[in-house]
Write a protein that holds these residues in place. Structure first.
Motif, PDB file in Angstrom:
ATOM      1  N   SER A  30      -4.240 -25.486 -19.524  1.00  0.00           N
ATOM      2  CA  SER A  30      -3.470 -24.437 -18.750  1.00  0.00           C
ATOM      3  C   SER A  30      -2.718 -23.536 -19.505  1.00  0.00           C
ATOM      4  O   SER A  30      -2.373 -23.948 -20.669  1.00  0.00           O
ATOM      5  CB  SER A  30      -2.659 -25.121 -17.590  1.00  0.00           C
ATOM      6  N   ALA A  31      -2.349 -22.361 -19.029  1.00  0.00           N
ATOM      7  CA  ALA A  31      -1.572 -21.511 -19.815  1.00  0.00           C
ATOM      8  C   ALA A  31      -0.213 -22.135 -20.420  1.00  0.00           C
ATOM      9  O   ALA A  31       0.205 -21.495 -21.439  1.00  0.00           O
ATOM     10  CB  ALA A  31      -1.460 -20.040 -19.047  1.00  0.00           C
ATOM     11  N   ASP A  32       0.259 -22.870 -19.574  1.00  0.00           N
ATOM     12  CA  ASP A  32       1.627 -23.354 -19.956  1.00  0.00           C
ATOM     13  C   ASP A  32       1.611 -24.979 -20.394  1.00  0.00           C
ATOM     14  O   ASP A  32       2.769 -25.556 -20.373  1.00  0.00           O
ATOM     15  CB  ASP A  32       2.563 -23.286 -18.719  1.00  0.00           C
ATOM     16  N   ALA A  33       0.399 -25.423 -20.801  1.00  0.00           N
ATOM     17  CA  ALA A  33       0.276 -26.726 -21.364  1.00  0.00           C
ATOM     18  C   ALA A  33       1.150 -27.083 -22.467  1.00  0.00           C
ATOM     19  O   ALA A  33       1.607 -26.236 -23.166  1.00  0.00           O
ATOM     20  CB  ALA A  33      -1.283 -27.028 -21.975  1.00  0.00           C
ATOM     21  N   VAL A  34       1.546 -28.523 -22.539  1.00  0.00           N
ATOM     22  CA  VAL A  34       2.219 -29.024 -23.526  1.00  0.00           C
ATOM     23  C   VAL A  34       1.416 -30.042 -24.258  1.00  0.00           C
ATOM     24  O   VAL A  34       0.643 -30.904 -23.745  1.00  0.00           O
ATOM     25  CB  VAL A  34       3.175 -29.794 -23.067  1.00  0.00           C
ATOM     26  N   LEU A  35       1.378 -29.932 -25.718  1.00  0.00           N
ATOM     27  CA  LEU A  35       0.560 -30.696 -26.600  1.00  0.00           C
ATOM     28  C   LEU A  35       1.550 -31.517 -27.515  1.00  0.00           C
ATOM     29  O   LEU A  35       2.428 -30.913 -28.114  1.00  0.00           O
ATOM     30  CB  LEU A  35      -0.371 -30.070 -27.523  1.00  0.00           C
ATOM     31  N   VAL A  36       1.527 -32.991 -27.288  1.00  0.00           N
ATOM     32  CA  VAL A  36       2.276 -33.889 -28.336  1.00  0.00           C
ATOM     33  C   VAL A  36       1.684 -33.619 -29.542  1.00  0.00           C
ATOM     34  O   VAL A  36       0.578 -34.329 -29.744  1.00  0.00           O
ATOM     35  CB  VAL A  36       2.571 -35.124 -28.002  1.00  0.00           C
ATOM     36  N   VAL A  37       2.172 -33.110 -30.666  1.00  0.00           N
ATOM     37  CA  VAL A  37       1.455 -32.940 -32.153  1.00  0.00           C
ATOM     38  C   VAL A  37       1.728 -34.257 -32.883  1.00  0.00           C
ATOM     39  O   VAL A  37       1.066 -34.790 -33.335  1.00  0.00           O
ATOM     40  CB  VAL A  37       2.150 -31.705 -32.843  1.00  0.00           C
ATOM     41  N   ARG A  38       2.884 -34.619 -32.543  1.00  0.00           N
ATOM     42  CA  ARG A  38       3.570 -36.082 -33.037  1.00  0.00           C
ATOM     43  C   ARG A  38       4.663 -36.166 -32.347  1.00  0.00           C
ATOM     44  O   ARG A  38       5.391 -35.494 -31.970  1.00  0.00           O
ATOM     45  CB  ARG A  38       3.440 -36.118 -34.793  1.00  0.00           C
ATOM     46  N   PRO A  39       5.106 -37.329 -32.448  1.00  0.00           N
ATOM     47  CA  PRO A  39       6.670 -37.644 -31.869  1.00  0.00           C
ATOM     48  C   PRO A  39       7.413 -36.960 -32.365  1.00  0.00           C
ATOM     49  O   PRO A  39       7.635 -36.542 -33.490  1.00  0.00           O
ATOM     50  CB  PRO A  39       6.920 -39.197 -32.325  1.00  0.00           C
ATOM     51  N   GLY A  40       8.230 -36.149 -31.450  1.00  0.00           N
ATOM     52  CA  GLY A  40       9.204 -35.068 -31.739  1.00  0.00           C
ATOM     53  C   GLY A  40       8.855 -33.849 -31.970  1.00  0.00           C
ATOM     54  O   GLY A  40       9.918 -32.986 -32.143  1.00  0.00           O
ATOM     55  N   VAL A  41       7.813 -33.406 -32.121  1.00  0.00           N
ATOM     56  CA  VAL A  41       7.200 -32.254 -32.247  1.00  0.00           C
ATOM     57  C   VAL A  41       6.027 -31.840 -31.178  1.00  0.00           C
ATOM     58  O   VAL A  41       5.067 -32.657 -30.961  1.00  0.00           O
ATOM     59  CB  VAL A  41       6.244 -32.004 -33.643  1.00  0.00           C
ATOM     60  N   ILE A  42       6.327 -30.996 -30.235  1.00  0.00           N
ATOM     61  CA  ILE A  42       5.122 -30.497 -29.416  1.00  0.00           C
ATOM     62  C   ILE A  42       4.869 -28.743 -29.272  1.00  0.00           C
ATOM     63  O   ILE A  42       5.731 -28.300 -30.282  1.00  0.00           O
ATOM     64  CB  ILE A  42       5.998 -30.772 -27.824  1.00  0.00           C
ATOM     65  N   ALA A  43       3.846 -28.825 -28.962  1.00  0.00           N
ATOM     66  CA  ALA A  43       3.265 -27.376 -29.046  1.00  0.00           C
ATOM     67  C   ALA A  43       3.230 -26.838 -27.350  1.00  0.00           C
ATOM     68  O   ALA A  43       2.840 -27.684 -26.545  1.00  0.00           O
ATOM     69  CB  ALA A  43       1.951 -27.071 -29.648  1.00  0.00           C
ATOM     70  N   LYS A  44       3.688 -25.606 -27.080  1.00  0.00           N
ATOM     71  CA  LYS A  44       3.814 -25.205 -25.684  1.00  0.00           C
ATOM     72  C   LYS A  44       3.122 -23.798 -25.588  1.00  0.00           C
ATOM     73  O   LYS A  44       3.008 -23.034 -26.411  1.00  0.00           O
ATOM     74  CB  LYS A  44       5.161 -24.769 -25.172  1.00  0.00           C
ATOM     75  N   GLY A  45       1.874 -23.903 -24.646  1.00  0.00           N
ATOM     76  CA  GLY A  45       1.258 -22.724 -24.241  1.00  0.00           C
ATOM     77  C   GLY A  45       0.001 -22.849 -25.286  1.00  0.00           C
ATOM     78  O   GLY A  45      -0.026 -23.300 -26.289  1.00  0.00           O
ATOM     79  N   LYS A  46      -0.932 -21.985 -25.031  1.00  0.00           N
ATOM     80  CA  LYS A  46      -2.166 -22.054 -25.522  1.00  0.00           C
ATOM     81  C   LYS A  46      -2.243 -21.693 -27.027  1.00  0.00           C
ATOM     82  O   LYS A  46      -2.749 -22.045 -27.867  1.00  0.00           O
ATOM     83  CB  LYS A  46      -3.356 -21.096 -24.965  1.00  0.00           C
ATOM     84  N   ALA A  47      -1.245 -20.381 -27.249  1.00  0.00           N
ATOM     85  CA  ALA A  47      -1.268 -19.961 -28.381  1.00  0.00           C
ATOM     86  C   ALA A  47      -0.720 -20.968 -29.802  1.00  0.00           C
ATOM     87  O   ALA A  47      -1.265 -21.402 -30.821  1.00  0.00           O
ATOM     88  CB  ALA A  47      -0.264 -18.831 -28.700  1.00  0.00           C
ATOM     89  N   GLN A  48       0.468 -21.747 -29.182  1.00  0.00           N
ATOM     90  CA  GLN A  48       1.074 -22.635 -30.015  1.00  0.00           C
ATOM     91  C   GLN A  48       0.124 -24.018 -30.149  1.00  0.00           C
ATOM     92  O   GLN A  48      -0.146 -24.655 -31.213  1.00  0.00           O
ATOM     93  CB  GLN A  48       2.224 -23.054 -29.495  1.00  0.00           C
ATOM     94  N   ILE A  49      -0.587 -24.174 -29.325  1.00  0.00           N
ATOM     95  CA  ILE A  49      -1.356 -25.405 -29.246  1.00  0.00           C
ATOM     96  C   ILE A  49      -2.582 -25.290 -30.110  1.00  0.00           C
ATOM     97  O   ILE A  49      -2.954 -25.937 -30.890  1.00  0.00           O
ATOM     98  CB  ILE A  49      -1.929 -25.933 -27.937  1.00  0.00           C
ATOM     99  N   ARG A  50      -3.326 -23.920 -29.978  1.00  0.00           N
ATOM    100  CA  ARG A  50      -4.306 -23.484 -30.900  1.00  0.00           C
ATOM    101  C   ARG A  50      -3.989 -23.667 -32.473  1.00  0.00           C
ATOM    102  O   ARG A  50      -4.602 -24.048 -33.151  1.00  0.00           O
ATOM    103  CB  ARG A  50      -4.856 -22.070 -30.861  1.00  0.00           C
ATOM    104  N   THR A  51      -2.691 -23.138 -32.633  1.00  0.00           N
ATOM    105  CA  THR A  51      -2.171 -23.028 -34.012  1.00  0.00           C
ATOM    106  C   THR A  51      -1.914 -24.606 -34.548  1.00  0.00           C
ATOM    107  O   THR A  51      -2.188 -24.973 -35.640  1.00  0.00           O
ATOM    108  CB  THR A  51      -0.848 -22.183 -34.073  1.00  0.00           C
ATOM    109  N   ALA A  52      -1.429 -25.518 -33.671  1.00  0.00           N
ATOM    110  CA  ALA A  52      -1.426 -26.793 -34.033  1.00  0.00           C
ATOM    111  C   ALA A  52      -2.689 -27.584 -34.318  1.00  0.00           C
ATOM    112  O   ALA A  52      -2.754 -28.268 -35.279  1.00  0.00           O
ATOM    113  CB  ALA A  52      -0.560 -27.663 -32.869  1.00  0.00           C
ATOM    114  N   PHE A  53      -3.537 -27.383 -33.704  1.00  0.00           N
ATOM    115  CA  PHE A  53      -4.873 -27.862 -33.783  1.00  0.00           C
ATOM    116  C   PHE A  53      -5.410 -27.382 -35.318  1.00  0.00           C
ATOM    117  O   PHE A  53      -6.222 -28.329 -36.145  1.00  0.00           O
ATOM    118  CB  PHE A  53      -6.014 -27.676 -32.763  1.00  0.00           C
ATOM    119  N   ALA A  54      -5.592 -25.845 -35.798  1.00  0.00           N
ATOM    120  CA  ALA A  54      -5.904 -25.520 -36.818  1.00  0.00           C
ATOM    121  C   ALA A  54      -4.913 -26.277 -37.895  1.00  0.00           C
ATOM    122  O   ALA A  54      -5.537 -26.463 -39.149  1.00  0.00           O
ATOM    123  CB  ALA A  54      -5.636 -24.110 -36.742  1.00  0.00           C
ATOM    124  N   ALA A  55      -3.639 -26.347 -37.705  1.00  0.00           N
ATOM    125  CA  ALA A  55      -2.712 -27.001 -38.765  1.00  0.00           C
ATOM    126  C   ALA A  55      -3.309 -28.359 -38.958  1.00  0.00           C
ATOM    127  O   ALA A  55      -3.443 -29.048 -40.183  1.00  0.00           O
ATOM    128  CB  ALA A  55      -1.268 -26.970 -38.437  1.00  0.00           C
TER     129      ALA A  55
END
Length: 137
Positions: A30-55
């Motif tokens: 969803s546009a406002d989704a949240v991804l737990v990158v690792r405990p204590g670090v989250i990505a919010k929204g598609k732009a941050q989630i895409r950046t997190a997966f690339a990293a």
């Protein structure tokens, strides 16, 4: 307790991650989704989630395979919670760092206005977040 549509969406998302098709992967969220990158670090929204997966792909030397084991899907109206054994095969900076990880993930889905399921919370760490939160206290 087994929504085939959601199961297929998760498998398609895993395939996109494995192929590093991060643009295609964004259709899963969803546009406002949240991804737990690792405990204590989250990505919010598609732009941050895409950046997190690339990293993440860069961090593991572009050597990540994700698949799901057993799943339990609980639905209530337009919301579903998925408990899953997520299996990660990871290669990092060197071959010596290559290893497999099993996590007990929690995902939350919501039906959008187009009647499509979208992931709103992607937490591959599941209840492990509680352990990390206790260490911060």
């Amino acid at each position: 307790m087994h929504n085939q549509e959601i199961k297929q969406l998760i498998e398609a998302a895993d395939d996109a991650i494995n192929k590093e098709d991060f643009e295609g992967l964004m259709e899963f969220y969803s546009a406002d989704a949240v991804l737990v990158v690792r405990p204590g670090v989250i990505a919010k929204g598609k732009a941050q989630i895409r950046t997190a997966f690339a990293a993440i792909a860069e961090f593991v030397n572009h050597n990540l395979t994700v698949k799901q084991g057993n799943m339990c899907i609980l639905e209530a109206g337009d919301t579903a919670m998925v408990l899953s054994r997520t299996l990660l095969d990871v290669g990092q900076k060197t071959d010596a760092d290559h290893h497999s990880i099993e996590r007990k993930a929690t995902y939350v889905f919501k039906r959008d206005s187009d009647n499509r399921w979208r992931c709103i919370i992607d937490n591959s760490y599941g209840a492990e977040l509680l352990d990390a939160a206790e260490q911060e206290i």
